[in-house]
Design a protein around this motif. Structure first.
Motif, PDB file in Angstrom:
ATOM      1  N   LEU A  86      -8.830   5.181   0.678  1.00 47.38           N
ATOM      2  CA  LEU A  86      -8.979   4.388  -0.546  1.00 47.38           C
ATOM      3  C   LEU A  86      -9.502   3.003  -0.211  1.00 47.38           C
ATOM      4  CD1 LEU A  86      -5.735   5.366  -2.503  1.00 47.38           C
ATOM      5  CD2 LEU A  86      -8.015   6.380  -2.644  1.00 47.38           C
ATOM      6  N   GLU A  87     -10.318   2.472  -1.109  1.00 44.84           N
ATOM      7  CA  GLU A  87     -10.866   1.127  -0.952  1.00 44.84           C
ATOM      8  C   GLU A  87     -10.645   0.351  -2.246  1.00 44.84           C
ATOM      9  OE1 GLU A  87     -14.963   1.676  -0.143  1.00 44.84           O
ATOM     10  OE2 GLU A  87     -14.644   2.503   1.866  1.00 44.84           O
ATOM     11  N   THR A  88     -10.347  -0.919  -2.112  1.00 38.77           N
ATOM     12  CA  THR A  88     -10.134  -1.766  -3.283  1.00 38.77           C
ATOM     13  C   THR A  88     -11.344  -1.712  -4.210  1.00 38.77           C
ATOM     14  OG1 THR A  88      -8.665  -3.263  -2.086  1.00 38.77           O
ATOM     15  CG2 THR A  88      -9.749  -4.144  -4.047  1.00 38.77           C
TER      16      THR A  88
ATOM     17  N   ALA B 162       4.433   0.158  -4.872  1.00 40.73           N
ATOM     18  CA  ALA B 162       3.231   0.912  -4.519  1.00 40.73           C
ATOM     19  C   ALA B 162       2.346   1.120  -5.744  1.00 40.73           C
ATOM     20  CB  ALA B 162       3.611   2.253  -3.906  1.00 40.73           C
TER      21      ALA B 162
ATOM     22  N   TYR C 171     -11.571   3.215  -6.799  1.00 37.18           N
ATOM     23  CA  TYR C 171     -10.848   4.411  -7.239  1.00 37.18           C
ATOM     24  C   TYR C 171     -10.272   4.155  -8.634  1.00 37.18           C
ATOM     25  CZ  TYR C 171      -6.737   1.724  -5.904  1.00 37.18           C
ATOM     26  OH  TYR C 171      -5.783   0.731  -5.804  1.00 37.18           O
TER      27      TYR C 171
ATOM     28  N   TYR D  50       0.485  -1.995  -6.599  1.00 36.37           N
ATOM     29  CA  TYR D  50      -0.598  -2.192  -5.630  1.00 36.37           C
ATOM     30  C   TYR D  50      -1.804  -1.352  -6.040  1.00 36.37           C
ATOM     31  CZ  TYR D  50      -2.995  -2.850  -1.173  1.00 36.37           C
ATOM     32  OH  TYR D  50      -3.918  -3.191  -0.212  1.00 36.37           O
ATOM     33  N   LEU D  51      -1.549  -0.103  -6.409  1.00 38.41           N
ATOM     34  CA  LEU D  51      -2.624   0.793  -6.834  1.00 38.41           C
ATOM     35  C   LEU D  51      -3.324   0.263  -8.081  1.00 38.41           C
ATOM     36  CD1 LEU D  51      -0.876   4.233  -6.269  1.00 38.41           C
ATOM     37  CD2 LEU D  51      -2.927   3.415  -5.078  1.00 38.41           C
TER      38      LEU D  51
ATOM     39  N   ASN E 278      -5.489  -3.017  -7.408  1.00 42.14           N
ATOM     40  CA  ASN E 278      -6.677  -2.831  -6.581  1.00 42.14           C
ATOM     41  C   ASN E 278      -7.611  -1.732  -7.082  1.00 42.14           C
ATOM     42  OD1 ASN E 278      -6.315  -4.679  -4.071  1.00 42.14           O
ATOM     43  ND2 ASN E 278      -4.305  -3.775  -4.406  1.00 42.14           N
ATOM     44  N   SER E 279      -7.364  -1.227  -8.297  1.00 45.04           N
ATOM     45  CA  SER E 279      -8.161  -0.121  -8.824  1.00 45.04           C
ATOM     46  C   SER E 279      -9.450  -0.591  -9.488  1.00 45.04           C
ATOM     47  CB  SER E 279      -7.337   0.684  -9.833  1.00 45.04           C
ATOM     48  OG  SER E 279      -7.077  -0.097 -10.994  1.00 45.04           O
TER      49      SER E 279
ATOM     50  N   TRP F 186      -2.676   5.675   1.337  1.00 45.38           N
ATOM     51  CA  TRP F 186      -3.876   4.832   1.216  1.00 45.38           C
ATOM     52  C   TRP F 186      -4.935   5.211   2.260  1.00 45.38           C
ATOM     53  CZ3 TRP F 186      -5.338   1.193  -2.360  1.00 45.38           C
ATOM     54  CH2 TRP F 186      -6.421   0.380  -2.033  1.00 45.38           C
ATOM     55  N   GLU F 187      -4.533   5.256   3.519  1.00 45.70           N
ATOM     56  CA  GLU F 187      -5.471   5.606   4.582  1.00 45.70           C
ATOM     57  C   GLU F 187      -5.812   7.096   4.567  1.00 45.70           C
ATOM     58  OE1 GLU F 187      -2.963   3.395   5.256  1.00 45.70           O
ATOM     59  OE2 GLU F 187      -4.278   1.650   5.531  1.00 45.70           O
TER      60      GLU F 187
ATOM     61  N   LYS G  75       0.838  -1.201   0.000  1.00 47.53           N
ATOM     62  CA  LYS G  75       0.000   0.000   0.000  1.00 47.53           C
ATOM     63  C   LYS G  75       0.874   1.253   0.000  1.00 47.53           C
ATOM     64  CE  LYS G  75      -3.946  -1.796   2.653  1.00 47.53           C
ATOM     65  NZ  LYS G  75      -4.696  -1.661   3.915  1.00 47.53           N
TER      66      LYS G  75
END
Length: 361
Positions: free
Chosen positions: A198-200, A268, A203, A271-272, A275-276, A193-194, A189
């Motif tokens: 952001l949520e999987t 990172a 976004y 990861y983005l 999970n987008s 993120w926090e 992450k």
């Protein structure tokens, strides 16, 4: 076999990482192979360069030519002058170049003028758009390459059309996907993120850097305002490329959904992407990673050198107008994800094939 490996920009670092791992593996098994890594310094921002070496466990370069920025011609010339001296001081049997940046073409030219063999990883890809500096780099590099390593059957066919010897063309798969598969278990992450809640799957990722999209302030503002609107409440994470940041510094637009962040390291950023909800980009390489990860991708270009990402994968070519993007994005919202597949040999083993082939040549 002494190989000099050249890297100069972010996409290069991602491509050389698995190649180096494959060489080290063969070397440990007793094969007669070694490498010297040369960083041209074409990308010198820490987030576009150093971070990738650290995260992908790439050894520190044996040499950094530190050419930095300049016009296309200035940068290419500076790389050629510095790389010539590098090869004089450190002779090798083969120069291996990857991708299509200025470093790729410049170092291939120097090597051939010094009567050295050249291997080109990601050879044969073509967009047909001669306004792209990368397209010129591809054509020039492939015109003097000795060993072509291609990512797709289409790329191999392109080389045959240009008159390349079929015996020199090796369809091996995609080293970008090697890196992705080797690091999927390590992605992490980003720090924000926090911060941005952001949520999987909730976004959108946005990347823009091509001159046709970012060099005119008014058209860039129109594009961003359109993307901000079509996001419809979903956050849009926008890692701002230095080229784009310089233009945006003078704007005072209050976006509802777009959030500027710094350029991200590989772990990172993957990861983005993974999970987008979707990706909007003008990059070519990102469409390869989204294809393998099954993430909808909308590429803001009129051409692509990676047609397999649109015919097999999850990528949609939408042109450079916000109107086209809105149309295609709304179709996606209506109909859901397209059923995408993974192109042949995008299996994480391309770099192993490359080194096995080089050891037989």
């Amino acid at each position: 076999m002494k190989i000099t490996i050249v890297a100069g920009a972010r996409p290069n670092f991602i491509k050389i990482a698995p190649i180096i791992k494959s060489i080290q593996k063969k070397e440990n098994e007793g094969a007669n192979i070694s490498f010297r890594l040369v960083h041209t310094g074409q990308h010198y921002d820490k987030n576009l360069s150093d971070t990738f070496f650290e995260e992908l466990n790439i050894p520190q370069p044996n040499s950094n030519l530190e050419v930095k920025s300049g016009s296309q011609s200035q940068q290419t010339a500076a790389i050629m002058v510095a790389f010539e001296q590098e090869l004089i001081d450190n002779p090798c049997d083969l120069v291996l170049v990857v991708g299509d940046v200025n470093s790729t073409m410049a170092c291939a030219l120097v090597a051939k003028k010094m009567n050295l063999k050249v291997a080109h990883v990601e050879a044969g890809i073509r967009s047909g758009d001669m306004t792209m500096p990368e397209e010129i780099n591809r054509i020039v590099t492939d015109s003097i390459t000795d060993y072509f390593f291609t990512t797709s059957e289409t790329a191999s066919e392109n080389l045959l059309k240009y008159g390349a010897d079929p015996k020199q063309i090796h369809f091996v798969g995609n080293v970008m996907i090697d890196t992705l598969m080797q690091n999927l278990g390590r992605i992490q992450k980003p720090d924000f993120w926090e911060t941005y809640d952001l949520e999987t799957g909730n976004y959108i990722i946005l990347t823009l850097h091509r001159p046709s999209n970012v060099d005119e302030e008014a058209s860039l503002q129109k594009l961003l305002l359109g993307i901000d609107a079509l996001a419809n409440g979903k956050k849009v994470i926008f890692p701002v490329h230095p080229r784009t940041k310089a233009i945006l510094e003078n704007t005072n637009i209050d976006f509802k959904n777009i959030i500027y962040v710094e350029p991200q390291g590989y772990l990172a950023f993957m990861y983005l992407i993974k999970n987008s909800f979707a990706v909007i980009t003008d990059s070519g390489g990102i469409s390869e990673e989204t294809t393998v990860l099954g993430i909808p991708c909308f590429t803001m270009r009129t051409t692509t050198e990676r047609p397999e990402t649109t015919t097999i994968g999850t990528n949609v070519l939408v042109g450079i107008s916000i109107e086209n993007l809105e149309k295609e994005f709304h179709l996606f919202l209506q109909n859901g994800k397209r059923n995408g597949g993974i192109p042949n040999l995008w299996d994480g083993k391309a770099s192993e094939r490359i080194i096995d082939i080089l050891l037989t040549l």
